[in-house]
Design an enzyme around this catalytic site. Structure first.
Site, short mmCIF file in Angstrom:
data_model
loop_
_atom_site.label_atom_id
_atom_site.label_comp_id
_atom_site.label_asym_id
_atom_site.label_seq_id
_atom_site.Cartn_x
_atom_site.Cartn_y
_atom_site.Cartn_z
N LYS A 1 -47.77 -15.84 -25.39
CA LYS A 1 -47.30 -14.55 -25.92
C LYS A 1 -47.50 -14.46 -27.42
O LYS A 1 -47.77 -13.38 -27.94
CB LYS A 1 -45.82 -14.32 -25.55
CG LYS A 1 -45.67 -13.98 -24.09
CD LYS A 1 -44.41 -13.22 -23.78
CE LYS A 1 -44.40 -12.79 -22.33
NZ LYS A 1 -43.14 -12.25 -21.88
N LYS B 1 -53.39 -15.79 -13.99
CA LYS B 1 -52.39 -15.28 -13.04
C LYS B 1 -52.35 -13.75 -13.03
O LYS B 1 -52.64 -13.11 -14.05
CB LYS B 1 -51.01 -15.86 -13.34
CG LYS B 1 -50.39 -15.37 -14.62
CD LYS B 1 -48.95 -15.87 -14.77
CE LYS B 1 -48.39 -15.31 -16.07
NZ LYS B 1 -47.03 -15.65 -16.35
N LYS C 1 -49.36 -7.69 -15.26
CA LYS C 1 -49.50 -6.25 -15.53
C LYS C 1 -50.49 -5.99 -16.65
O LYS C 1 -50.99 -4.90 -16.79
CB LYS C 1 -48.14 -5.65 -15.87
CG LYS C 1 -47.51 -6.32 -17.09
CD LYS C 1 -46.21 -5.70 -17.47
CE LYS C 1 -45.70 -6.24 -18.79
NZ LYS C 1 -45.42 -7.67 -18.85
P1 TYM Z 1 -41.24 -12.90 -15.24
O1 TYM Z 1 -40.46 -11.66 -15.45
O2 TYM Z 1 -42.51 -13.08 -16.01
O3 TYM Z 1 -41.61 -13.07 -13.71
C1 TYM Z 1 -40.62 -12.94 -12.70
C2 TYM Z 1 -40.87 -13.87 -11.54
O4 TYM Z 1 -42.16 -13.62 -10.95
C3 TYM Z 1 -42.91 -14.82 -10.92
N1 TYM Z 1 -44.33 -14.47 -11.16
C4 TYM Z 1 -45.34 -14.89 -10.40
N2 TYM Z 1 -45.37 -15.66 -9.29
C5 TYM Z 1 -46.56 -15.87 -8.72
N3 TYM Z 1 -47.73 -15.38 -9.20
C6 TYM Z 1 -47.76 -14.60 -10.30
N4 TYM Z 1 -48.91 -14.09 -10.75
C7 TYM Z 1 -46.52 -14.33 -10.97
N5 TYM Z 1 -46.18 -13.61 -12.06
C8 TYM Z 1 -44.83 -13.71 -12.17
C9 TYM Z 1 -42.35 -15.66 -12.05
O5 TYM Z 1 -42.62 -17.04 -11.86
C10 TYM Z 1 -40.89 -15.35 -11.96
O6 TYM Z 1 -40.24 -16.12 -10.97
N6 TYM Z 1 -38.40 -15.93 -17.94
C11 TYM Z 1 -38.53 -15.28 -16.67
C12 TYM Z 1 -37.39 -14.35 -16.33
C13 TYM Z 1 -36.06 -15.02 -16.41
C14 TYM Z 1 -35.51 -15.94 -15.47
C15 TYM Z 1 -34.25 -16.28 -15.97
C16 TYM Z 1 -35.97 -16.47 -14.27
C17 TYM Z 1 -35.16 -14.84 -17.41
N7 TYM Z 1 -34.05 -15.61 -17.15
C18 TYM Z 1 -33.41 -17.19 -15.31
C19 TYM Z 1 -35.13 -17.38 -13.60
C20 TYM Z 1 -33.87 -17.74 -14.10
C21 TYM Z 1 -39.83 -14.48 -16.69
O7 TYM Z 1 -40.34 -14.12 -17.73
O8 TYM Z 1 -40.30 -14.15 -15.46
#
Ligand code: TYM
Length: 332
Positions: free
Chosen positions: A114, A196, A199
């Site tokens: 990022k 991966k 968006k």
């Molecule tokens: P975020 O918002 O980027 O993504 C949310 C969830 O989707 C999964 N994910 C994917 N899985 C498979 N293939 C992909 N291309 C893909 N893109 C996204 C992510 O692994 C995630 O599970 N930091 C976290 C959000 C968060 C969080 C937490 C998660 C904040 N606090 C506490 C768990 C526990 C995040 O940015 O995910």
């Protein structure tokens, strides 16, 4: 209720939910409500580490809640809430910042990615983000944190924080385990099978609310391989595009890679790609329709997130009080 194991996870409402979020995370949450005590939230506080348009953030936060419910997260059985509605996240986040090392934060892949993407806004929040995520998790003392592969590093860091904190103050936090699905843990972009699905590359990203014809078009244009074999075979090294489509097909149909190879033997990509598209369309259709219905009922959504925040605050408050006491803050 008392003896149930706890599960917790969150997603940032920084963009519309996509197939990666669904297969990597949400799909694995919905099935577990009977077995576990479950907490799922909209991680709105995390989104502002990157500039957001305020009106879009508000809209997407509510849309995300409607989509959670449409994906099968029954608010009667799961605690669904908005992160910023539970102040304990910010409060424990600050404490854990002081138990997270600069070196650890510097190694986080998401920070590196990022900060490379947003060179003009490498703010403190972007850097300390994993300490807030650790607070999100530890407030609820979960056994499991169901996430996609890309979030594993943050959960591992949370485990280091637990070890450090408990090492000083005794058994305060439960050690959480990342819970990563077998199929769908890392869905790649349809046009970029080496990175991966996200968006930021919309032409290779399938959104949950997208129209069936648009989803089909994206699958038909999915990159397969540069070889001339034209054969559906699982070989992630040499055929990453085909492997990704097989992974998606496997995650939505439950079929193994061998079964998929047999199903498309002698048929080539021309048959395979639209078949994956069809399977995804059929999984997403009821979700889209249900989410649209729920989103129209603003009063219902408000009731869900208000009650969710109350339940979450109760549990989070207990952990926060324990932490404050241990570190020496005077009780309120
Ligand atoms: P975020 O918002 O980027 O993504 C949310 C969830 O989707 C999964 N994910 C994917 N899985 C498979 N293939 C992909 N291309 C893909 N893109 C996204 C992510 O692994 C995630 O599970 N930091 C976290 C959000 C968060 C969080 C937490 C998660 C904040 N606090 C506490 C768990 C526990 C995040 O940015 O995910």
């Amino acid at each position: 209720m008392e003896n149930k194991k706890v599960m917790l996870s969150g997603i940032q409402p920084s963009g519309d939910l996509h197939l990666g979020n669904y297969l990597g995370a949400i799909k694995n949450w919905a099935a577990r409500a009977e077995e576990f005590d479950c907490y799922y939230f909209m991680a709105d506080m995390h989104t502002i580490t990157v500039r957001q348009n305020p009106a879009d953030l508000r809209r997407r936060t509510l849309e995300q809640l409607a989509q959670y419910i449409a994906c099968g997260l029954d608010p009667e059985k799961n605690t669904l809430f908005i992160q910023s509605h539970v102040p304990a996240h910010a409060e424990l986040g600050w404490v854990l910042n002081c138990y997270t090392m600069f070196g650890e934060l510097s190694r986080m892949t998401q920070f590196k990615d990022k900060s490379a993407k947003h060179k003009d806004n490498i703010n403190g929040g972007l850097f300390t983000y994993p300490a807030l995520m650790a607070a999100d998790i530890l407030l609820y003392q979960p056994d499991f944190v169901p996430v996609g592969e890309d979030q594993k590093q943050h959960v591992e860091l949370t485990r280091n924080i637990v070890q450090r904190f408990n090492g000083i103050y005794g058994d305060v936090f439960k050690m959480p385990e990342p819970y990563i699905p077998k199929a769908g843990a890392r869905v790649m972009g349809l046009t970029t099978p080496d990175s991966k699905m996200s968006k930021s590359i919309p032409e290779g990203c399938v959104f949950l609310m997208e129209k069936p014809e648009d989803i089909q078009r994206k699958f038909k244009r999915a990159i397969t391989d540069s070889d001339t074999e034209n054969c559906v075979r699982y070989d992630p090294q040499n055929k990453p595009g085909v492997a990704n489509l097989m992974n998606i097909y496997s995650a939505v149909t439950g079929k193994s890679f061998e079964e998929i190879e047999q199903e498309f033997a002698g048929q080539g990509y021309g048959k395979f790609k639209p078949a994956v598209g069809d399977a995804v369309v059929e999984v997403l259709r009821p979700i889209r329709e249900e989410a649209q219905r729920i989103l129209a009922d603003k009063a219902y959504l408000e009731k869900v997130y208000t009650e969710g925040a109350q339940k979450a605050s109760y549990v989070a408050g207990k952990t926060l009080r324990k932490v404050y006491k241990k570190i020496g803050f005077v009780a309120r």
